[in-house]
Design a protein around this motif. Structure first.
Motif, PDB file in Angstrom:
ATOM      1  N   ALA A 116     -15.370   2.711   2.735  1.00 27.25           N
ATOM      2  CA  ALA A 116     -16.182   3.179   1.602  1.00 27.25           C
ATOM      3  C   ALA A 116     -16.649   4.620   1.799  1.00 27.25           C
ATOM      4  O   ALA A 116     -17.545   5.088   1.105  1.00 27.25           O
ATOM      5  N   GLY A 143      -6.566   5.691  -0.424  1.00 26.41           N
ATOM      6  CA  GLY A 143      -7.616   4.842  -0.946  1.00 26.41           C
ATOM      7  C   GLY A 143      -7.680   4.901  -2.454  1.00 26.41           C
ATOM      8  O   GLY A 143      -6.684   5.145  -3.139  1.00 26.41           O
ATOM      9  N   PHE A 144      -8.886   4.697  -2.968  1.00 24.41           N
ATOM     10  CA  PHE A 144      -9.122   4.775  -4.403  1.00 24.41           C
ATOM     11  C   PHE A 144      -9.357   6.235  -4.752  1.00 24.41           C
ATOM     12  O   PHE A 144     -10.216   6.894  -4.158  1.00 24.41           O
ATOM     13  N   LEU A 183      -5.568   3.063  -7.115  1.00 25.24           N
ATOM     14  CA  LEU A 183      -5.151   3.034  -5.717  1.00 25.24           C
ATOM     15  C   LEU A 183      -3.935   3.934  -5.541  1.00 25.24           C
ATOM     16  O   LEU A 183      -2.917   3.750  -6.210  1.00 25.24           O
ATOM     17  N   ASP A 198       0.795  -1.218   0.000  1.00 23.94           N
ATOM     18  CA  ASP A 198       0.000   0.000   0.000  1.00 23.94           C
ATOM     19  C   ASP A 198       0.833   1.276   0.000  1.00 23.94           C
ATOM     20  O   ASP A 198       0.274   2.381   0.065  1.00 23.94           O
ATOM     21  N   SER A 225     -11.973  10.876  -3.617  1.00 21.54           N
ATOM     22  CA  SER A 225     -11.219   9.876  -2.866  1.00 21.54           C
ATOM     23  C   SER A 225     -12.192   8.968  -2.128  1.00 21.54           C
ATOM     24  O   SER A 225     -13.140   9.445  -1.505  1.00 21.54           O
ATOM     25  N   VAL A 226     -11.956   7.663  -2.201  1.00 23.73           N
ATOM     26  CA  VAL A 226     -12.796   6.678  -1.522  1.00 23.73           C
ATOM     27  C   VAL A 226     -11.921   5.837  -0.614  1.00 23.73           C
ATOM     28  O   VAL A 226     -10.948   5.223  -1.065  1.00 23.73           O
ATOM     29  N   ASP A 227     -12.236   5.820   0.676  1.00 28.01           N
ATOM     30  CA  ASP A 227     -11.508   4.989   1.631  1.00 28.01           C
ATOM     31  C   ASP A 227     -11.880   3.534   1.386  1.00 28.01           C
ATOM     32  O   ASP A 227     -13.044   3.146   1.506  1.00 28.01           O
ATOM     33  N   THR A 228     -10.905   2.699   1.025  1.00 32.98           N
ATOM     34  CA  THR A 228     -11.201   1.311   0.666  1.00 32.98           C
ATOM     35  C   THR A 228     -11.642   0.478   1.853  1.00 32.98           C
ATOM     36  O   THR A 228     -12.270  -0.567   1.685  1.00 32.98           O
TER      37      THR A 228
END
Length: 413
Positions: free
Chosen positions: A214, A191-192, A186, A166, A208-211
């Motif tokens: 969500a 996140g994404f 990623l 990561d 931004s999306v926290d994997t």
């Protein structure tokens, strides 16, 4: 020189006796190396009963009465009931039967050229040249990836981009003239993300999306289920988050959960909230957020027409932040019309109400004739009306909870 330099074929000497022996030896060698095909390059044990005209590339751990005396990487060919050793040269090609792959001999050893089964290909260029940085290069107007209906497969079709950990990036970059303008995937230690750039070097996060959770952040990493972060100085015509729809109406909604006991809220927070003294203290009068309602005017300009705004209205102590709510309206510009203080006082036309309801200006009561008045008990004690047909002339009445009385005389009407 009595042999050819590359394959090692023996020359026929002048007046040589039994020339056929030398010639036949060369023919056998040619038969072994021309269109070279070997059974294996990993078979270590010398076969006890090899087939005629079979060959092997000898690995370093080879064993056997004949193979023990041959060099690592040599071609061992079984011909006329005996093993012969052939020293290959750099650039030779060999088909490896048990790997179903074509190999070439380089300075590093035998390396795959192209595999019809699992043999690796170092670089591949389609209508283009590939290199170490871009091992696969495709020059085409379009590329198609479709599900496997030949093997057949499951019917699914997935493109997988796998990163080491990561701290690295796994993304797809879009370029113009080989300069990056957009990227999604990623992010390192994030996140994404969907990011954009105007110079191909510095990228700004649009989404931004926290994997793990969500949670979604607009303009940066999320701090809640949905976060909007503005990292630039905005002007009156710039918005971090906009909802636009063709036609007359545009809507953005927050839906409640299925459980009626729960609710949804829309939160606007000042950055200093929770750390009120860092980097700047929150002061009385500071604006902490609001809703702006705008109209579209000539010249492609958005004109602010109404505003609901929250601001600090008293001394701040720790996390105790007294907050007022103001309502602003106007035509091309706005002025504060109503304020509700943290103490619950309502000011109309004033920003400093001195009592529960403070009206800076005239107040107009509802008007009703005596015959159309509601019952005093229904209106409730303290209700007021202006009555134009009182016996003593038009005036104001109030409810005492059971009947209507004149404000002037206190008598029942």
């Amino acid at each position: 020189m009595d042999q050819t330099p590359r394959i090692g074929l023996s020359y026929l000497a002048a007046n040589q006796a039994m020339k056929h022996v030398t010639l036949n030896e060369s023919l056998r060698r040619l038969d072994a190396v021309v269109q070279l095909s070997v059974v294996s390059r990993s078979e270590a044990a010398q076969p006890a009963a090899p087939l005629a005209a079979t060959s092997y590339i000898l690995p370093s751990e080879k064993t056997g009465d004949d193979w023990d005396f041959m060099a690592d990487g040599a071609v061992a060919s079984f011909q006329d009931g005996a093993w012969i050793e052939i020293a290959p040269r750099e650039g030779w090609l060999a088909w490896i039967e048990d790997e179903a792959s074509l190999f070439v001999l380089t300075g590093e050893g035998w390396e795959a050229v192209q595999g019809t089964a699992s043999g690796p290909v170092e670089t591949l260029g389609i209508n283009s040249e590939a290199d170490i940085a871009n091992r696969l290069t495709v020059r085409s107007d379009a590329e198609l990836l479709t599900h496997d209906d030949v093997t057949p497969g499951t019917g699914d079709a997935r493109k997988i981009i796998n990163r080491a950990d990561d701290t690295r990036v796994a993304s797809v970059v879009f370029q113009t003239g080989f300069t990056g303008e957009a990227e999604f995937g990623l992010a390192a230690n994030g996140g994404f993300e969907l990011r954009t750039s105007d110079d191909g070097t510095s990228f700004d996060t649009a989404l931004s999306v926290d994997t793990a959770t969500a949670n979604v952040g607009v303009g940066g990493p999320p701090t809640g289920r949905l976060s909007v972060i503005d990292q630039t100085a905005a002007t009156n015509d710039q918005s971090t988050l906009s909802v636009v729809r063709d036609g007359y109406f545009a809507t953005a909604s927050l839906d409640t959960y299925a459980n009626p006991a729960t609710y949804s809220s829309f939160s606007i927070q000042k950055r200093a909230r929770g750390t009120l003294d860092v980097p700047l203290p929150v002061q009385s009068g500071d604006w902490c957020g609001g809703f702006s309602f705008r109209g579209f005017a000539a010249g492609d300009n958005w004109v602010q027409s109404a505003l609901v705004n929250a601001q600090v209205d008293g001394p701040v102590s720790g996390t105790d932040v007294p907050m007022s709510l103001g309502f602003w309206t106007g035509n091309g510009g706005v002025n504060e019309r109503v304020r509700i203080t943290s103490a619950g006082r309502v000011g109309i036309g004033t920003t400093s109400p001195s009592c529960a309801l403070h009206v800076a200006g005239a107040v107009r009561l509802g008007s009703a004739a005596i015959a159309s008045l509601p019952s005093a008990s229904d209106a409730g004690a303290g209700a007021l009306y202006f009555v134009p047909d009182l016996p003593a002339g038009a005036g104001v009445i109030f409810s005492d909870g059971t009947g209507w009385r004149s404000v002037t005389t206190g008598s029942l009407i």
